[in-house]
Design a protein around this motif. Structure first.
Motif, PDB file in Angstrom:
ATOM      1  N   THR B 175     -28.857  -4.779  19.635  1.00 53.41           N
ATOM      2  CA  THR B 175     -29.275  -5.748  20.654  1.00 53.41           C
ATOM      3  C   THR B 175     -29.303  -7.147  20.052  1.00 53.41           C
ATOM      4  O   THR B 175     -29.319  -7.310  18.839  1.00 53.41           O
ATOM      5  CB  THR B 175     -30.699  -5.440  21.163  1.00 53.41           C
ATOM      6  N   THR B 176     -29.287  -8.154  20.912  1.00 48.45           N
ATOM      7  CA  THR B 176     -29.583  -9.500  20.446  1.00 48.45           C
ATOM      8  C   THR B 176     -31.079  -9.576  20.156  1.00 48.45           C
ATOM      9  O   THR B 176     -31.848  -8.701  20.571  1.00 48.45           O
ATOM     10  CB  THR B 176     -29.246 -10.554  21.521  1.00 48.45           C
ATOM     11  N   SER B 177     -31.489 -10.633  19.475  1.00 47.08           N
ATOM     12  CA  SER B 177     -32.913 -10.776  19.163  1.00 47.08           C
ATOM     13  C   SER B 177     -33.744 -10.877  20.434  1.00 47.08           C
ATOM     14  O   SER B 177     -34.920 -10.530  20.446  1.00 47.08           O
ATOM     15  CB  SER B 177     -33.133 -12.017  18.294  1.00 47.08           C
ATOM     16  N   SER B 178     -33.113 -11.302  21.524  1.00 47.32           N
ATOM     17  CA  SER B 178     -33.865 -11.461  22.764  1.00 47.32           C
ATOM     18  C   SER B 178     -33.775 -10.227  23.668  1.00 47.32           C
ATOM     19  O   SER B 178     -34.231 -10.258  24.811  1.00 47.32           O
ATOM     20  CB  SER B 178     -33.366 -12.702  23.509  1.00 47.32           C
ATOM     21  N   GLY B 179     -33.184  -9.131  23.139  1.00 45.15           N
ATOM     22  CA  GLY B 179     -33.252  -7.876  23.895  1.00 45.15           C
ATOM     23  C   GLY B 179     -32.093  -7.619  24.837  1.00 45.15           C
ATOM     24  O   GLY B 179     -32.215  -6.846  25.782  1.00 45.15           O
ATOM     25  N   SER B 180     -30.969  -8.227  24.591  1.00 41.60           N
ATOM     26  CA  SER B 180     -29.776  -7.949  25.378  1.00 41.60           C
ATOM     27  C   SER B 180     -28.942  -6.899  24.645  1.00 41.60           C
ATOM     28  O   SER B 180     -28.828  -6.939  23.419  1.00 41.60           O
ATOM     29  CB  SER B 180     -28.984  -9.248  25.557  1.00 41.60           C
ATOM     30  N   VAL B 181     -28.385  -5.950  25.395  1.00 40.77           N
ATOM     31  CA  VAL B 181     -27.634  -4.845  24.802  1.00 40.77           C
ATOM     32  C   VAL B 181     -26.279  -5.336  24.283  1.00 40.77           C
ATOM     33  O   VAL B 181     -25.580  -6.070  24.986  1.00 40.77           O
ATOM     34  CB  VAL B 181     -27.429  -3.721  25.840  1.00 40.77           C
ATOM     35  N   LEU B 182     -25.905  -4.912  23.077  1.00 46.70           N
ATOM     36  CA  LEU B 182     -24.605  -5.270  22.516  1.00 46.70           C
ATOM     37  C   LEU B 182     -23.682  -4.053  22.508  1.00 46.70           C
ATOM     38  O   LEU B 182     -22.919  -3.841  23.423  1.00 46.70           O
ATOM     39  CB  LEU B 182     -24.791  -5.847  21.110  1.00 46.70           C
ATOM     40  N   GLU B 183     -23.774  -3.242  21.472  1.00 48.08           N
ATOM     41  CA  GLU B 183     -22.861  -2.099  21.312  1.00 48.08           C
ATOM     42  C   GLU B 183     -23.486  -1.141  20.317  1.00 48.08           C
ATOM     43  O   GLU B 183     -24.520  -1.436  19.732  1.00 48.08           O
ATOM     44  CB  GLU B 183     -21.498  -2.583  20.784  1.00 48.08           C
ATOM     45  N   THR B 198     -21.470  -0.387  34.113  1.00 47.11           N
ATOM     46  CA  THR B 198     -21.575  -1.707  33.500  1.00 47.11           C
ATOM     47  C   THR B 198     -21.434  -1.587  31.986  1.00 47.11           C
ATOM     48  O   THR B 198     -21.941  -0.636  31.384  1.00 47.11           O
ATOM     49  CB  THR B 198     -22.939  -2.358  33.825  1.00 47.11           C
ATOM     50  N   THR B 199     -20.732  -2.540  31.386  1.00 51.01           N
ATOM     51  CA  THR B 199     -20.657  -2.646  29.921  1.00 51.01           C
ATOM     52  C   THR B 199     -20.827  -4.123  29.563  1.00 51.01           C
ATOM     53  O   THR B 199     -20.424  -4.999  30.336  1.00 51.01           O
ATOM     54  CB  THR B 199     -19.324  -2.060  29.401  1.00 51.01           C
ATOM     55  N   PRO B 200     -21.434  -4.420  28.414  1.00 50.55           N
ATOM     56  CA  PRO B 200     -21.669  -5.832  28.063  1.00 50.55           C
ATOM     57  C   PRO B 200     -20.362  -6.559  27.739  1.00 50.55           C
ATOM     58  O   PRO B 200     -19.397  -5.956  27.273  1.00 50.55           O
ATOM     59  CB  PRO B 200     -22.553  -5.752  26.806  1.00 50.55           C
ATOM     60  N   PRO B 201     -20.326  -7.867  27.980  1.00 47.00           N
ATOM     61  CA  PRO B 201     -19.112  -8.654  27.719  1.00 47.00           C
ATOM     62  C   PRO B 201     -18.823  -8.796  26.226  1.00 47.00           C
ATOM     63  O   PRO B 201     -19.739  -9.004  25.433  1.00 47.00           O
ATOM     64  CB  PRO B 201     -19.420 -10.025  28.329  1.00 47.00           C
ATOM     65  N   SER B 202     -17.546  -8.707  25.860  1.00 45.90           N
ATOM     66  CA  SER B 202     -17.186  -8.823  24.446  1.00 45.90           C
ATOM     67  C   SER B 202     -17.471 -10.219  23.918  1.00 45.90           C
ATOM     68  O   SER B 202     -17.603 -10.416  22.712  1.00 45.90           O
ATOM     69  CB  SER B 202     -15.727  -8.440  24.226  1.00 45.90           C
ATOM     70  N   GLU B 203     -17.613 -11.206  24.812  1.00 42.91           N
ATOM     71  CA  GLU B 203     -17.934 -12.571  24.385  1.00 42.91           C
ATOM     72  C   GLU B 203     -19.287 -12.647  23.670  1.00 42.91           C
ATOM     73  O   GLU B 203     -19.591 -13.645  23.015  1.00 42.91           O
ATOM     74  CB  GLU B 203     -17.934 -13.530  25.586  1.00 42.91           C
ATOM     75  N   LEU B 204     -20.112 -11.614  23.835  1.00 43.57           N
ATOM     76  CA  LEU B 204     -21.381 -11.592  23.107  1.00 43.57           C
ATOM     77  C   LEU B 204     -21.157 -11.380  21.613  1.00 43.57           C
ATOM     78  O   LEU B 204     -22.080 -11.523  20.816  1.00 43.57           O
ATOM     79  CB  LEU B 204     -22.296 -10.483  23.647  1.00 43.57           C
ATOM     80  N   GLY B 205     -19.923 -11.003  21.240  1.00 43.45           N
ATOM     81  CA  GLY B 205     -19.638 -10.770  19.827  1.00 43.45           C
ATOM     82  C   GLY B 205     -19.492  -9.293  19.524  1.00 43.45           C
ATOM     83  O   GLY B 205     -19.849  -8.834  18.442  1.00 43.45           O
ATOM     84  N   ILE B 206     -18.983  -8.548  20.513  1.00 41.79           N
ATOM     85  CA  ILE B 206     -18.812  -7.110  20.322  1.00 41.79           C
ATOM     86  C   ILE B 206     -17.360  -6.724  20.568  1.00 41.79           C
ATOM     87  O   ILE B 206     -16.580  -7.487  21.142  1.00 41.79           O
ATOM     88  CB  ILE B 206     -19.748  -6.296  21.243  1.00 41.79           C
ATOM     89  N   LEU B 207     -17.036  -5.515  20.126  1.00 38.77           N
ATOM     90  CA  LEU B 207     -15.664  -5.034  20.187  1.00 38.77           C
ATOM     91  C   LEU B 207     -15.331  -4.567  21.603  1.00 38.77           C
ATOM     92  O   LEU B 207     -16.078  -3.789  22.188  1.00 38.77           O
ATOM     93  CB  LEU B 207     -15.548  -3.851  19.224  1.00 38.77           C
ATOM     94  N   PRO B 208     -14.199  -5.005  22.160  1.00 40.41           N
ATOM     95  CA  PRO B 208     -13.799  -4.443  23.457  1.00 40.41           C
ATOM     96  C   PRO B 208     -13.416  -2.973  23.279  1.00 40.41           C
ATOM     97  O   PRO B 208     -12.648  -2.635  22.390  1.00 40.41           O
ATOM     98  CB  PRO B 208     -12.593  -5.301  23.855  1.00 40.41           C
ATOM     99  N   GLY B 209     -13.953  -2.097  24.109  1.00 37.83           N
ATOM    100  CA  GLY B 209     -13.790  -0.652  23.902  1.00 37.83           C
ATOM    101  C   GLY B 209     -12.544  -0.085  24.549  1.00 37.83           C
ATOM    102  O   GLY B 209     -12.265  -0.377  25.712  1.00 37.83           O
ATOM    103  N   THR B 210     -11.808   0.729  23.820  1.00 34.60           N
ATOM    104  CA  THR B 210     -10.619   1.362  24.402  1.00 34.60           C
ATOM    105  C   THR B 210     -11.021   2.544  25.292  1.00 34.60           C
ATOM    106  O   THR B 210     -10.424   2.758  26.355  1.00 34.60           O
ATOM    107  CB  THR B 210      -9.666   1.874  23.313  1.00 34.60           C
ATOM    108  N   THR B 211     -12.016   3.308  24.843  1.00 35.22           N
ATOM    109  CA  THR B 211     -12.459   4.464  25.634  1.00 35.22           C
ATOM    110  C   THR B 211     -13.183   3.986  26.885  1.00 35.22           C
ATOM    111  O   THR B 211     -12.987   4.528  27.987  1.00 35.22           O
ATOM    112  CB  THR B 211     -13.383   5.347  24.777  1.00 35.22           C
ATOM    113  N   GLN B 212     -13.992   2.940  26.712  1.00 35.09           N
ATOM    114  CA  GLN B 212     -14.674   2.343  27.874  1.00 35.09           C
ATOM    115  C   GLN B 212     -13.646   1.843  28.876  1.00 35.09           C
ATOM    116  O   GLN B 212     -13.817   2.020  30.093  1.00 35.09           O
ATOM    117  CB  GLN B 212     -15.585   1.210  27.381  1.00 35.09           C
ATOM    118  N   ALA B 213     -12.570   1.220  28.385  1.00 33.49           N
ATOM    119  CA  ALA B 213     -11.542   0.707  29.298  1.00 33.49           C
ATOM    120  C   ALA B 213     -10.865   1.852  30.055  1.00 33.49           C
ATOM    121  O   ALA B 213     -10.602   1.745  31.261  1.00 33.49           O
ATOM    122  CB  ALA B 213     -10.504  -0.098  28.514  1.00 33.49           C
ATOM    123  N   ALA B 214     -10.608   2.957  29.355  1.00 32.84           N
ATOM    124  CA  ALA B 214      -9.983   4.115  30.011  1.00 32.84           C
ATOM    125  C   ALA B 214     -10.915   4.680  31.073  1.00 32.84           C
ATOM    126  O   ALA B 214     -10.495   5.011  32.192  1.00 32.84           O
ATOM    127  CB  ALA B 214      -9.648   5.181  28.966  1.00 32.84           C
TER     128      ALA B 214
END
Lengths: 280, 280
Positions: B175-183, B198-214
């Motif tokens: 999570t971010t320090s403020s409690g937002s889910v990352l990966e 729902t999945t968190p945006p990769s702009e938060l600094g996380i990897l875009p998921g291939t399995t999530q995309a499928a």
């Protein structure tokens, strides 16, 4: 020239493969290391480096490093070195192979000092400040982030150096997002002002420096005040000297920061370099 | 069982050393990787995985991966696999040896799926939330931190999993320090509520998921709403399902978070798992 030794005291060929593809040091950057300067056959700060290797290993929940084994490997490297007066001596320990019995992979590798480092020692260098994305308190709150461990996961440190090159510089001063000085990617920041030397506290999430510690011992004996305290980026522009300290680069002065010339630190740097050398 | 192949289409013995000690993948965690699931001889999402490998390589200023070479190595692994129906197929590319000519070290390694992963797929798992120490905006502001690159510098991800085990769990939701889910350390978080995924945006600094995309492709076709949007930790406790998606673990449901049971997600998870499988 390069000399490679294992912890059982045997030598190995550095040009031949030694590591399996499933070694966690390779697969996960999961291991720790130290780089030690050897001058005229004498390793500098070997004890503190081995202590720090053990500290990093503990932070990664690795087994306690085989200190006698590393000392043996160091002896083998030194005994077989036929190159120049100085050696960059790297100690590496990984978590071993995935699914193995937990035996670490470990070795000592002696290498020449790169010409670039020798030039920078003599001439100083240009650095840029880059945000490291960590804030005070994070290290204590989130020990799993391994801040201040010298791990093999150094891709960010290497990326920061490439960013510095893109900006026309050759080194980096990492900062917090709020502009507090942290460290270099592979060095400790030391600032001289008047007769006081300052380095940032490791509690910020940075590596305690062995070269910085040696300098502080020597400077303290010579009547300097030495302190571990937060440093703001603005203070770098008015310091008498800004120095990047590390085993291999010794004390390298920063002459330019973010494209702006810093006050001439040649004389102060020479004095500090002399103090550091007086330790050996 | 394990099968190792090089990009020139030759096989190598995974039990023999292949990597030199001065490989920057080992020394600096300086390289990129992908892990691909193979079922009945068919690699899943090979194209997206190779795309992501190229994306990670670009973030690390590495040469563009030799796509044809990797495809060749994958073919060699599949052609020589005599083990079970599923393979965890790892593609690795490092910056090569220090001071070398810049030729990357690269290989494909096929391995069995670990029994632990198979159990977790079937039974779900307990996870803990851990602060990743990054805030929204950092990735864009500081690209040298390599957030969202799949690099070999994964020591922090591994340390987080050990911290989870210390807390009696087996996985992590960063999570971010403020409690937002990352990966997760090696997975993407997907949350189901009503007929929305729902999945968190990769702009938060996380990897875009291939399995999530499928999964999102399949779910979207089946009438689900799919969205990329910030998720707060509190929302996990009231979701119909919290799933960790990755190639090897497929969709593994989280049944317990920070010691608290989540609502029973067995039925929703079964539906999502069916949707995901329908892609192949």
């Amino acid at each position: 020239m390069r000399v490679l030794a294992l912890l059982d005291g045997t030598q190995a060929d550095p040009d031949s493969p030694l590591i399996r593809v499933d070694d966690l040091g390779l697969m996960r950057g999961d291991g720790v290391f130290e780089t030690i300067l050897v001058v005229d056959g004498k390793p500098r700060e070997l004890g503190p480096h081995l202590d720090r290797l053990a500290r990093s290993a503990a932070m990664l929940d690795l087994p306690d490093p085989d200190r006698a084994g590393f000392e043996r490997a160091v002896d083998v490297v030194l005994g077989n070195w036929t190159g120049g007066r100085e050696i960059a001596l790297k100690l590496v320990m990984t978590r071993g192979v995935e699914g193995g019995d937990g035996t670490p992979t470990a070795f000592a590798l002696g290498m020449d000092i790169s010409p670039k480092v020798l030039t920078q020692r003599a001439e100083g260098l240009a650095a840029v400040t880059l945000d490291r994305g960590i804030e005070p308190g994070l290290m204590e709150r989130a020990p799993w982030l391994l801040l201040s461990a010298k791990s093999l996961s150094y891709a960010v440190n290497m990326a920061a150096l490439r960013e510095a090159e893109r900006r026309g510089a050759s080194e980096v001063v990492f900062t917090t997002s709020s502009g507090s000085v942290l460290e270099g990617p592979t060095s400790t920041v030391v600032v001289a002002r008047g007769r006081t030397l300052t380095t940032p506290p490791s509690e910020l999430g940075i590596l305690p420096g062995t070269t910085q510690a040696a300098l502080f011992r020597a400077a303290s004996r010579a009547g300097w005040q030495v302190e571990v305290a937060p440093i703001e980026v603005d203070e770098l522009y008015v310091a008498d000297a800004v120095v990047l300290a590390s085993s291999v680069r010794k004390l390298t002065r920063v002459h330019t920061l973010d494209g702006k010339s810093l006050p001439d630190s040649t004389a102060v740097h020479a004095e500090l370099a002399g103090l550091y050398e007086s330790e050996y």
